[in-house]
Design a protein around this motif. Structure first.
Motif, mmCIF file in Angstrom:
data_model
loop_
_atom_site.group_PDB
_atom_site.id
_atom_site.type_symbol
_atom_site.label_atom_id
_atom_site.label_comp_id
_atom_site.label_asym_id
_atom_site.label_seq_id
_atom_site.Cartn_x
_atom_site.Cartn_y
_atom_site.Cartn_z
ATOM 1 N N VAL A 183 0.859 -1.189 0.000
ATOM 2 C CA VAL A 183 0.000 0.000 0.000
ATOM 3 C C VAL A 183 0.888 1.230 0.000
ATOM 4 N N SER A 184 0.286 2.384 -0.248
ATOM 5 C CA SER A 184 1.044 3.630 -0.278
ATOM 6 C C SER A 184 1.108 4.238 1.114
ATOM 7 N N LEU A 185 2.023 5.171 1.277
ATOM 8 C CA LEU A 185 2.197 5.820 2.573
ATOM 9 C C LEU A 185 0.983 6.650 2.954
ATOM 10 N N THR A 186 0.245 7.186 1.986
ATOM 11 C CA THR A 186 -0.907 8.034 2.293
ATOM 12 C C THR A 186 -2.004 7.269 3.020
ATOM 13 N N ALA A 187 -2.034 5.945 2.871
ATOM 14 C CA ALA A 187 -3.070 5.158 3.542
ATOM 15 C C ALA A 187 -2.889 5.157 5.044
ATOM 16 N N LEU A 188 -1.666 5.386 5.504
ATOM 17 C CA LEU A 188 -1.398 5.366 6.936
ATOM 18 C C LEU A 188 -0.863 6.690 7.444
ATOM 19 N N GLU A 189 -0.891 7.714 6.607
ATOM 20 C CA GLU A 189 -0.265 8.979 6.989
ATOM 21 C C GLU A 189 -1.083 9.699 8.050
ATOM 22 N N ARG A 190 -0.346 10.281 9.020
ATOM 23 C CA ARG A 190 -1.014 11.032 10.074
ATOM 24 C C ARG A 190 -1.374 12.436 9.586
ATOM 25 N N THR A 191 -2.298 13.050 10.292
ATOM 26 C CA THR A 191 -2.691 14.424 9.983
ATOM 27 C C THR A 191 -2.277 15.317 11.138
ATOM 28 N N GLY A 192 -2.271 16.611 10.868
ATOM 29 C CA GLY A 192 -1.913 17.551 11.914
ATOM 30 C C GLY A 192 -0.419 17.741 12.027
ATOM 31 N N SER A 193 0.005 18.301 13.166
ATOM 32 C CA SER A 193 1.421 18.584 13.392
ATOM 33 C C SER A 193 2.194 17.293 13.622
ATOM 34 N N SER A 194 3.518 17.378 13.424
ATOM 35 C CA SER A 194 4.366 16.208 13.591
ATOM 36 C C SER A 194 4.448 15.813 15.061
ATOM 37 N N SER A 195 4.580 14.537 15.307
ATOM 38 C CA SER A 195 4.694 14.009 16.663
ATOM 39 C C SER A 195 6.070 13.391 16.849
ATOM 40 N N PRO A 196 6.560 13.355 18.084
ATOM 41 C CA PRO A 196 7.895 12.787 18.306
ATOM 42 C C PRO A 196 7.867 11.260 18.275
ATOM 43 N N PHE A 197 8.975 10.689 17.864
ATOM 44 C CA PHE A 197 9.187 9.246 17.929
ATOM 45 C C PHE A 197 10.420 9.027 18.796
ATOM 46 N N VAL A 198 10.195 8.589 20.039
ATOM 47 C CA VAL A 198 11.278 8.399 21.008
ATOM 48 C C VAL A 198 11.921 7.043 20.751
ATOM 49 N N LEU A 199 13.194 7.055 20.395
ATOM 50 C CA LEU A 199 13.931 5.843 20.057
ATOM 51 C C LEU A 199 15.017 5.598 21.095
ATOM 52 N N LEU A 200 14.948 4.451 21.784
ATOM 53 C CA LEU A 200 15.980 4.070 22.747
ATOM 54 C C LEU A 200 17.167 3.479 21.994
ATOM 55 N N VAL A 201 18.359 3.948 22.341
ATOM 56 C CA VAL A 201 19.582 3.493 21.686
ATOM 57 C C VAL A 201 20.592 3.114 22.759
ATOM 58 N N PRO A 202 21.216 1.934 22.652
ATOM 59 C CA PRO A 202 22.247 1.565 23.630
ATOM 60 C C PRO A 202 23.401 2.560 23.622
ATOM 61 N N PRO A 255 14.999 10.824 7.853
ATOM 62 C CA PRO A 255 14.063 11.158 6.765
ATOM 63 C C PRO A 255 12.926 10.159 6.612
ATOM 64 N N ILE A 256 13.159 8.906 7.022
ATOM 65 C CA ILE A 256 12.072 7.919 6.937
ATOM 66 C C ILE A 256 10.967 8.265 7.920
ATOM 67 N N PHE A 257 11.332 8.741 9.104
ATOM 68 C CA PHE A 257 10.311 9.156 10.062
ATOM 69 C C PHE A 257 9.654 10.469 9.636
ATOM 70 N N LEU A 258 10.406 11.334 8.982
ATOM 71 C CA LEU A 258 9.818 12.581 8.495
ATOM 72 C C LEU A 258 8.737 12.308 7.463
ATOM 73 N N LEU A 259 8.920 11.260 6.658
ATOM 74 C CA LEU A 259 7.881 10.884 5.700
ATOM 75 C C LEU A 259 6.596 10.475 6.399
ATOM 76 N N GLN A 260 6.716 10.050 7.654
ATOM 77 C CA GLN A 260 5.534 9.656 8.428
ATOM 78 C C GLN A 260 5.038 10.789 9.314
ATOM 79 N N ASN A 261 5.587 12.001 9.091
ATOM 80 C CA ASN A 261 5.204 13.172 9.878
ATOM 81 C C ASN A 261 5.596 12.994 11.349
ATOM 82 N N MET A 262 6.791 12.415 11.551
ATOM 83 C CA MET A 262 7.310 12.190 12.900
ATOM 84 C C MET A 262 8.693 12.805 13.033
ATOM 85 N N GLN A 263 8.986 13.271 14.226
ATOM 86 C CA GLN A 263 10.289 13.838 14.539
ATOM 87 C C GLN A 263 11.060 12.847 15.403
#
Length: 665
Positions: free
Chosen positions: A488-507, A521-529
């Motif tokens: 499917v395309s990204l638009t089928a799951l794309e969020r609306t509104g302002s971008s939201s954070p994606f908290v990533l735990l890293v060792p 940039p992959i998270f930016l495509l999903q409207n995530m920071q």
């Protein structure tokens, strides 16, 4: 009329004779010159094209040193390694030292490059029908460097010492283990078409037999009950607690034992058996898989000897227990020796101590062609060893899975890489629906972004699943590690509104810049920071269970074998994902039917088994909110003076090192 008369020259005049002779001479010279030009020239004749050169002394003619061919018995290689506190191969060692020691000390069994278990000091190894006992016979011809034979008592003492270092205790010993071993046996190199179901053990089978006291610690155990013919230590109570209840019929699994196992505070959560190279990131400190397999050592109920045969008894069946037989075997009298500079081994090379701390050399036991001496030079820092390699002071430089990514991009250096049993993945947190949706969003964004999975994994090799690319269970299938194809395309799951954070735990320490530059940039495509939160090793597992984050980078390394089922059980044991609740039972059975350690069984054709296993692997991981990123590897650098290639594995890279050739004068 006047008549003019012509003056005639006399026929025999001197003038005519002179002209004739000159013409004949010129004609003869012309013919000779013509004939000379048609003949083959020689250096003496053709002085115009090959002029004579001034004489040069013979000893100055050579411009390159003569090659040191493999039949030269004085060939010496120089290898770098960390200095160690002691020379006992059973105590924790740096990975580069363990690589050197693999030439000196042999295990009972060894895992080859495609995950098959091969016999070394063991003549045979087989499970009983219920997979709760393992029987090992030692080769009669095996001899230590001091001339003493390798005994089964040596193997038991070494295994007990390894278990003690991890768990703080040693298993009990049975007097008659053969009586508990079923007549129907299966090889650890065979697999059943159906998964092995856990079978209840006989209630208290060992209380009828007195315990052997060959081990000094066990012999001084005051809790032994000799009046009733029992021999118990701390493990006896554990056996009663974790064994299946014969009345209720409830079966205890290996996962249950791992969940209840706690080690001493000094050892818990540490990479006990190996120290990483200085300067690199150690994935074992953050690995749910490594912790799972180390805690599974507590499943070993007994280590016994009867009639020269070694028996391992387990609380519950463990088809992957053969990987515990990869420890080095030394004489029993040396298992806790930390002062001797030379401890006998049984390999093709033996150790000779050097003149200063950390320096030692290896010498081939048997005479033959090729490399005969290896000088091991100590370096506290890998950076110093790299500098010595660049200056020509080191011939071979080994880098483990923690440091190889740091130097993989070095050019103009001949490298050899070995696939290691490691894996790192992106885990998505949350409830089932939200976690799977987050993973699918990332898949789609990854498909639309103009980068490949290989680039995402750089500098590692891409790997979708926690299984080696050369693993025998894949039967050469390369599609299993191919990139995801979104439906499917990204638009089928794309969020609306302002971008939201994606908290990533890293060792902490795991900071490959290229990976995070590609993730953002992959998270930016999903409207995530993307927001990265670095977590220390001491807080890692607790932080994972808090579930107040969106994702985590999971870095895993196996003790010996990389197995998808154990990797998933490690997730379950860490409280991240109960994968068995969501995967189809038949698919789980297919994955469990081929454990990590065995080799191919002839009962089923490879083509059919390939399709079944790879299909089940894909389907099961579709129900797990993880996205495989890459695998791990180790690496050897070859100096410019070294010709040839070795045929080792990720932790024993120096196999056939004697076949190398040196061009050093």
């Amino acid at each position: 009329m006047k008549i003019h008369e012509v003056e005639r020259t006399p026929f025999f005049s001197a003038k005519r004779l002179f002209q004739t002779r000159v013409a004949s001479l010129l004609l003869t010279c012309s013919i000779l010159i013509f004939l000379t030009g048609c003949t083959d020239s020689t250096p003496d004749q053709n002085v115009m094209t090959e002029p004579s050169l001034p004489s040069v002394p013979v000893d100055t003619l050579a411009t390159l040193p003569s090659p040191r061919l493999p039949n030269d018995s004085a060939l010496t290689l120089r290898i770098a390694a960390h200095p160690e506190r002691d020379m006992n191969p059973l105590t924790p060692k740096h990975t580069d030292t363990q690589a050197v020691f693999s030439l000196v000390y042999e295990p009972l069994m060894r895992m080859d490059e495609d995950g098959r278990m091969e016999l070394v000091l063991a003549e045979s190894a087989d499970f009983n029908a219920s997979y709760d006992m393992l029987r090992i016979k030692i080769r009669d011809q095996a001899v230590f460097h001091d001339g003493n034979p390798v005994r089964v008592e040596d193997a038991r003492a070494c295994l007990n010492e390894v278990i003690r270092q991890v768990t703080g205790d040693v298993p009990r010993a049975l007097e008659s283990p053969a009586s508990l071993f079923s007549d129907e046996i299966v090889q650890p190199s065979e697999s059943e078409s159906e998964p092995i179901k856990t079978l209840p053990q006989d209630p208290e089978p060992t209380e009828k037999q007195p315990q052997e006291t060959d081990d000094p610690e066990q012999g001084t155990d005051d809790s032994s009950d000799t009046e009733n013919g029992t021999a118990e230590n701390g493990d006896a109570e554990h056996d009663q607690e974790d064994s299946p209840d014969p009345i209720s019929g409830m079966t205890t699994t290996l996962r249950d034992i791992v969940a209840k196992t706690t080690f001493t505070d000094a050892l818990d959560g540490q990479r006990i058996l190996t120290f990483p190279q200085e300067g690199g990131f150690d994935p074992a400190e953050y690995s749910t898989l490594y912790q799972y397999r180390m805690r599974a050592l507590d499943n070993i109920d007994s280590v016994s000897i009867e009639e020269g045969v070694l028996y391992l008894g387990f609380h519950v069946p463990d088809q992957n227990a053969a990987q515990y037989l990869t420890f080095p075997v030394i004489p029993a009298s040396f298992v806790r020796n930390t002062t001797s500079l030379v401890i006998p081994g049984s390999g093709e090379w033996k150790i000779t101590p050097g003149g200063f701390h950390g320096y030692y050399s290896l010498h081939r036991v048997s005479s033959g062609k090729g490399i005969s001496t290896i000088e091991v030079l100590p370096y506290d820092r890998l950076l110093d060893a790299v500098r010595a390699f660049d200056e020509g002071d080191i011939d071979l430089l080994f880098m483990d899975e923690t440091t190889a990514p740091l130097y993989s991009s070095r050019s103009r250096i001949r490298k050899q890489r070995f696939e290691a049993p490691g894996h790192f993945a992106l885990y998505f947190s949350g409830q089932k629906d939200s976690a799977i949706e987050a993973r699918d969003r990332f898949r789609i964004a990854l498909g639309e972004h103009p980068i490949t999975v290989n680039e995402l994994a750089a500098p590692h090799e891409s790997a979708r699943f926690p299984i080696l690319k050369g693993d025998w269970r894949l039967f050469g299938s390369i599609e299993v590690h191919s990139r995801f194809d979104p439906t499917v395309s990204l638009t089928a799951l794309e969020r609306t509104g302002s971008s939201s954070p994606f908290v990533l735990l890293v060792p902490e320490g795991f900071l490959p810049a290229r990976l995070f530059n590609r993730l953002e940039p992959i998270f930016l495509l999903q409207n995530m920071q993307l927001e990265i939160e670095v977590v220390a090793a001491a807080d890692w597992f607790e932080k994972l269970r808090e579930d107040d984050y969106d994702g985590a980078i999971l870095t895993d390394v196996a003790l010996c074998a990389l197995d998808p089922v154990e990797w998933l059980d490690g997730l379950d044991g860490a409280g991240l994902w109960s994968w068995r609740e969501y995967a189809d039972a038949s698919l789980i059975a297919t994955l469990e039917s081929l454990p990590a350690c065995p080799v191919i069984s002839d009962e089923e054709s490879p083509e059919v088994r390939d399709a079944q296993y790879t299909s089940a692997l894909r389907s099961v991981f579709d129900t797990v909110p993880v996205l495989g990123i890459g695998g791990l590897d180790t690496m050897v650098w070859y100096g410019s003076d070294v010709q040839g290639t070795m045929s080792g594995t990720w932790n024993a890279p120096y196999k056939e090192i004697e076949r190398l050739t040196l061009w050093r004068p």
